[in-house]
Scaffold this motif. Structure first.
Motif, PDB file in Angstrom:
ATOM      1  N   ARG A  16      -1.956  26.476   1.784  1.00  0.00           N
ATOM      2  CA  ARG A  16      -2.691  25.206   1.716  1.00  0.00           C
ATOM      3  C   ARG A  16      -3.316  25.066   0.325  1.00  0.00           C
ATOM      4  O   ARG A  16      -4.091  25.936  -0.101  1.00  0.00           O
ATOM      5  CB  ARG A  16      -3.803  25.170   2.771  1.00  0.00           C
ATOM      6  CG  ARG A  16      -4.503  23.803   2.838  1.00  0.00           C
ATOM      7  CD  ARG A  16      -5.529  23.725   3.960  1.00  0.00           C
ATOM      8  NE  ARG A  16      -5.922  22.335   4.157  1.00  0.00           N
ATOM      9  CZ  ARG A  16      -5.326  21.497   4.988  1.00  0.00           C
ATOM     10  NH1 ARG A  16      -4.327  21.906   5.747  1.00  0.00           N
ATOM     11  NH2 ARG A  16      -5.713  20.240   5.073  1.00  0.00           N
ATOM     12  N   PRO A  17      -3.005  23.984  -0.393  1.00  0.00           N
ATOM     13  CA  PRO A  17      -3.667  23.766  -1.688  1.00  0.00           C
ATOM     14  C   PRO A  17      -5.080  23.264  -1.446  1.00  0.00           C
ATOM     15  O   PRO A  17      -5.307  22.470  -0.530  1.00  0.00           O
ATOM     16  CB  PRO A  17      -2.807  22.673  -2.348  1.00  0.00           C
ATOM     17  CG  PRO A  17      -2.186  21.931  -1.214  1.00  0.00           C
ATOM     18  CD  PRO A  17      -2.094  22.876  -0.056  1.00  0.00           C
ATOM     19  N   ARG A  18      -6.042  23.734  -2.272  1.00  0.00           N
ATOM     20  CA  ARG A  18      -7.431  23.335  -2.061  1.00  0.00           C
ATOM     21  C   ARG A  18      -8.118  23.096  -3.409  1.00  0.00           C
ATOM     22  O   ARG A  18      -8.073  23.952  -4.299  1.00  0.00           O
ATOM     23  CB  ARG A  18      -8.205  24.429  -1.313  1.00  0.00           C
ATOM     24  CG  ARG A  18      -7.628  24.782   0.032  1.00  0.00           C
ATOM     25  CD  ARG A  18      -8.379  25.941   0.675  1.00  0.00           C
ATOM     26  NE  ARG A  18      -9.786  25.655   0.877  1.00  0.00           N
ATOM     27  CZ  ARG A  18     -10.770  26.257   0.233  1.00  0.00           C
ATOM     28  NH1 ARG A  18     -10.537  27.167  -0.692  1.00  0.00           N
ATOM     29  NH2 ARG A  18     -12.023  25.945   0.480  1.00  0.00           N
ATOM     30  N   ALA A  19      -8.784  21.964  -3.509  1.00  0.00           N
ATOM     31  CA  ALA A  19      -9.597  21.712  -4.708  1.00  0.00           C
ATOM     32  C   ALA A  19     -11.012  22.242  -4.496  1.00  0.00           C
ATOM     33  O   ALA A  19     -11.746  22.505  -5.448  1.00  0.00           O
ATOM     34  CB  ALA A  19      -9.634  20.211  -4.999  1.00  0.00           C
ATOM     35  N   TRP A  20     -11.373  22.386  -3.202  1.00  0.00           N
ATOM     36  CA  TRP A  20     -12.726  22.805  -2.840  1.00  0.00           C
ATOM     37  C   TRP A  20     -12.951  24.267  -3.190  1.00  0.00           C
ATOM     38  O   TRP A  20     -12.191  25.131  -2.802  1.00  0.00           O
ATOM     39  CB  TRP A  20     -12.904  22.585  -1.326  1.00  0.00           C
ATOM     40  CG  TRP A  20     -14.304  22.417  -0.877  1.00  0.00           C
ATOM     41  CD1 TRP A  20     -14.976  23.244  -0.029  1.00  0.00           C
ATOM     42  CD2 TRP A  20     -15.198  21.363  -1.224  1.00  0.00           C
ATOM     43  NE1 TRP A  20     -16.238  22.770   0.165  1.00  0.00           N
ATOM     44  CE2 TRP A  20     -16.408  21.610  -0.550  1.00  0.00           C
ATOM     45  CE3 TRP A  20     -15.095  20.233  -2.038  1.00  0.00           C
ATOM     46  CZ2 TRP A  20     -17.515  20.777  -0.667  1.00  0.00           C
ATOM     47  CZ3 TRP A  20     -16.188  19.403  -2.160  1.00  0.00           C
ATOM     48  CH2 TRP A  20     -17.375  19.682  -1.475  1.00  0.00           C
ATOM     49  N   GLN A  28     -15.954  25.672   3.356  1.00  0.00           N
ATOM     50  CA  GLN A  28     -14.887  25.816   4.370  1.00  0.00           C
ATOM     51  C   GLN A  28     -14.827  27.308   4.730  1.00  0.00           C
ATOM     52  O   GLN A  28     -13.884  28.021   4.381  1.00  0.00           O
ATOM     53  CB  GLN A  28     -13.546  25.335   3.809  1.00  0.00           C
ATOM     54  CG  GLN A  28     -13.439  23.816   3.657  1.00  0.00           C
ATOM     55  CD  GLN A  28     -12.033  23.387   3.249  1.00  0.00           C
ATOM     56  OE1 GLN A  28     -11.558  23.737   2.166  1.00  0.00           O
ATOM     57  NE2 GLN A  28     -11.363  22.650   4.117  1.00  0.00           N
ATOM     58  N   ARG A  78       7.951  22.196   4.137  1.00  0.00           N
ATOM     59  CA  ARG A  78       6.707  22.222   3.345  1.00  0.00           C
ATOM     60  C   ARG A  78       5.562  21.549   4.096  1.00  0.00           C
ATOM     61  O   ARG A  78       5.681  20.428   4.565  1.00  0.00           O
ATOM     62  CB  ARG A  78       6.972  21.497   2.022  1.00  0.00           C
ATOM     63  CG  ARG A  78       6.137  21.901   0.838  1.00  0.00           C
ATOM     64  CD  ARG A  78       4.709  21.376   0.783  1.00  0.00           C
ATOM     65  NE  ARG A  78       4.534  19.991   1.163  1.00  0.00           N
ATOM     66  CZ  ARG A  78       3.388  19.507   1.658  1.00  0.00           C
ATOM     67  NH1 ARG A  78       2.339  20.279   1.831  1.00  0.00           N
ATOM     68  NH2 ARG A  78       3.291  18.233   1.999  1.00  0.00           N
ATOM     69  N   ALA A  79       4.441  22.264   4.243  1.00  0.00           N
ATOM     70  CA  ALA A  79       3.282  21.727   4.972  1.00  0.00           C
ATOM     71  C   ALA A  79       2.053  22.531   4.590  1.00  0.00           C
ATOM     72  O   ALA A  79       2.166  23.685   4.168  1.00  0.00           O
ATOM     73  CB  ALA A  79       3.514  21.844   6.475  1.00  0.00           C
ATOM     74  N   SER A  80       0.880  21.922   4.729  1.00  0.00           N
ATOM     75  CA  SER A  80      -0.378  22.666   4.514  1.00  0.00           C
ATOM     76  C   SER A  80      -0.838  23.252   5.842  1.00  0.00           C
ATOM     77  O   SER A  80      -0.987  22.521   6.825  1.00  0.00           O
ATOM     78  CB  SER A  80      -1.464  21.729   3.976  1.00  0.00           C
ATOM     79  OG  SER A  80      -1.074  21.220   2.729  1.00  0.00           O
ATOM     80  N   LEU A  84      -7.416  24.213  -8.962  1.00  0.00           N
ATOM     81  CA  LEU A  84      -6.961  24.275  -7.571  1.00  0.00           C
ATOM     82  C   LEU A  84      -6.886  25.733  -7.142  1.00  0.00           C
ATOM     83  O   LEU A  84      -6.688  26.609  -8.000  1.00  0.00           O
ATOM     84  CB  LEU A  84      -5.532  23.728  -7.457  1.00  0.00           C
ATOM     85  CG  LEU A  84      -5.263  22.241  -7.221  1.00  0.00           C
ATOM     86  CD1 LEU A  84      -3.756  22.008  -7.207  1.00  0.00           C
ATOM     87  CD2 LEU A  84      -5.876  21.771  -5.905  1.00  0.00           C
ATOM     88  N   PHE A 133     -12.032  29.961   5.585  1.00  0.00           N
ATOM     89  CA  PHE A 133     -11.045  30.396   4.607  1.00  0.00           C
ATOM     90  C   PHE A 133     -11.383  31.762   3.990  1.00  0.00           C
ATOM     91  O   PHE A 133     -10.540  32.367   3.346  1.00  0.00           O
ATOM     92  CB  PHE A 133     -10.890  29.361   3.478  1.00  0.00           C
ATOM     93  CG  PHE A 133     -10.000  28.203   3.847  1.00  0.00           C
ATOM     94  CD1 PHE A 133      -8.635  28.250   3.601  1.00  0.00           C
ATOM     95  CD2 PHE A 133     -10.520  27.070   4.445  1.00  0.00           C
ATOM     96  CE1 PHE A 133      -7.801  27.195   3.947  1.00  0.00           C
ATOM     97  CE2 PHE A 133      -9.701  26.004   4.799  1.00  0.00           C
ATOM     98  CZ  PHE A 133      -8.339  26.072   4.549  1.00  0.00           C
TER      99      PHE A 133
HETATM  100  C1  LIG Z   1      -5.138  18.012  -4.950  1.00  0.00           C
HETATM  101  C2  LIG Z   1      -5.328  18.476  -3.520  1.00  0.00           C
HETATM  102  C3  LIG Z   1      -6.552  18.967  -3.142  1.00  0.00           C
HETATM  103  C4  LIG Z   1      -6.755  19.431  -1.831  1.00  0.00           C
HETATM  104  N1  LIG Z   1      -7.949  19.996  -1.493  1.00  0.00           N
HETATM  105  C5  LIG Z   1      -8.123  20.500  -0.253  1.00  0.00           C
HETATM  106  C6  LIG Z   1      -9.340  21.160   0.087  1.00  0.00           C
HETATM  107  O1  LIG Z   1     -10.247  21.316  -0.734  1.00  0.00           O
HETATM  108  N2  LIG Z   1      -9.458  21.654   1.333  1.00  0.00           N
HETATM  109  C7  LIG Z   1      -8.455  21.543   2.284  1.00  0.00           C
HETATM  110  O2  LIG Z   1      -8.624  22.021   3.412  1.00  0.00           O
HETATM  111  N3  LIG Z   1      -7.299  20.921   1.981  1.00  0.00           N
HETATM  112  C8  LIG Z   1      -7.090  20.403   0.740  1.00  0.00           C
HETATM  113  N4  LIG Z   1      -5.894  19.819   0.414  1.00  0.00           N
HETATM  114  C9  LIG Z   1      -4.798  19.753   1.406  1.00  0.00           C
HETATM  115  C10 LIG Z   1      -4.586  18.332   1.931  1.00  0.00           C
HETATM  116  O3  LIG Z   1      -5.629  17.978   2.823  1.00  0.00           O
HETATM  117  C11 LIG Z   1      -3.211  18.221   2.593  1.00  0.00           C
HETATM  118  O4  LIG Z   1      -2.223  18.412   1.608  1.00  0.00           O
HETATM  119  C12 LIG Z   1      -3.042  16.852   3.255  1.00  0.00           C
HETATM  120  O5  LIG Z   1      -3.807  16.781   4.428  1.00  0.00           O
HETATM  121  C13 LIG Z   1      -1.593  16.549   3.585  1.00  0.00           C
HETATM  122  O6  LIG Z   1      -1.070  17.541   4.462  1.00  0.00           O
HETATM  123  P1  LIG Z   1       0.310  18.290   4.116  1.00  0.00           P
HETATM  124  O7  LIG Z   1       0.111  19.059   2.853  1.00  0.00           O
HETATM  125  O8  LIG Z   1       0.574  19.190   5.287  1.00  0.00           O
HETATM  126  O9  LIG Z   1       1.372  17.248   3.935  1.00  0.00           O
HETATM  127  C14 LIG Z   1      -5.693  19.351  -0.885  1.00  0.00           C
HETATM  128  C15 LIG Z   1      -4.447  18.834  -1.296  1.00  0.00           C
HETATM  129  C16 LIG Z   1      -4.266  18.425  -2.588  1.00  0.00           C
HETATM  130  C17 LIG Z   1      -2.885  17.912  -3.010  1.00  0.00           C
END
Ligand SMILES: Cc1cc2nc3c(=O)[nH]c(=O)nc-3n(C[C@H](O)[C@H](O)[C@H](O)COP(=O)(O)O)c2cc1C
Length: 212
Positions: free
Chosen positions: A180-184, A126, A45-47, A204, A129
């Motif tokens: 990749r999860p994103r709030a943006w 961003q 699992r990774a973003s 999200l 995307f």
């Molecule tokens: C609630 C939440 C909101 C996030 N929003 C963004 C975002 O708007 N844009 C983005 O590029 N990454 C976003 N991320 C991804 C995080 O930056 C990423 O999960 C973090 O760097 C840790 O990396 P990993 O998921 O690979 O462990 C978000 C993650 C979470 C959990």
């Protein structure tokens, strides 16, 4: 063999054509046999930072949506994701080049909610995307909570969305998909595009593609 491959290729293109021309897309039943063991999926699992451009197939999308928040106990009408007070407040919108589709887990279909390519509004600043082939947009409908108000309701909605998002991330890790999860995102524009009610909150979005 060649004949079989050609027939399958034609069926697949017709299926895609059908999907693109119709406001309702029928999803496949979930394949409960696929996927890596849970511990292996967790280890992967990774973003992702960079994404491919190939469209995600209907069969992968069907299983992804069921894993995210499908009905896993039909007798009780309960879901793969837990929700506070069993509000089942998280709706999933599938955002692809052709439009935005609402996932109806009871009918196992996608219903068109908006026409046109709205990935820019999801990408927001961003900008890289905007070419990602698939986003799952998680929207909480606060009106489904039987009690609670104000900040407490939003807190529960955010947690419920987080649980759905983690199901999505784990399915993607298990299937070798990038995510990749994103709030943006441009929430106000998306509210307008989807004609959301005041109590519906985009929380999200998850960017998803194949590895290329
Ligand atoms: C609630 C939440 C909101 C996030 N929003 C963004 C975002 O708007 N844009 C983005 O590029 N990454 C976003 N991320 C991804 C995080 O930056 C990423 O999960 C973090 O760097 C840790 O990396 P990993 O998921 O690979 O462990 C978000 C993650 C979470 C959990």
């Amino acid at each position: 063999m060649k004949h079989l491959i050609l027939t399958l290729a034609i069926m697949f293109s017709l299926n895609l054509l059908f999907a693109q021309q119709n406001s309702t897309i029928v999803l496949n039943k979930p394949d409960l046999e696929r996927g890596l063991p849970l511990m292996k999926a967790l280890s992967l699992r990774a973003s992702a930072h960079e994404f491919g451009t190939k469209e995600v197939s209907i069969s992968d999308l069907s299983d992804l949506l069921w894993a995210a928040n499908g009905i896993n106990r039909p007798d009780e009408n309960k879901r793969t994701s837990a929700s506070a007070l069993n509000a089942q407040d998280i709706d999933i919108y599938v955002v692809i080049k052709e439009g935005i589709y609402f996932y109806d887990p009871a009918k196992n279909i996608l219903q068109q909610a908006a026409k046109g390519d709205h990935r820019r509004e999801i990408a927001s600043s961003q900008e890289n995307f905007a070419a990602v082939p698939l986003f799952l947009l998680l929207v909480s409908d606060l009106s489904r909570f039987s009690r609670g108000d104000g900040a407490k309701l939003l807190e529960m909605a955010n947690i419920d969305a987080g649980i759905v998002a983690q199901n999505i991330m784990l399915f993607c890790a298990s299937e070798g998909l990038l995510a990749r999860p994103r709030a943006w995102m441009e929430k106000d524009k998306l509210r307008e595009i989807l004609q959301l009610k005041d109590k519906q909150h985009p929380i999200l979005n998850i960017a998803i593609s194949y590895k290329e």
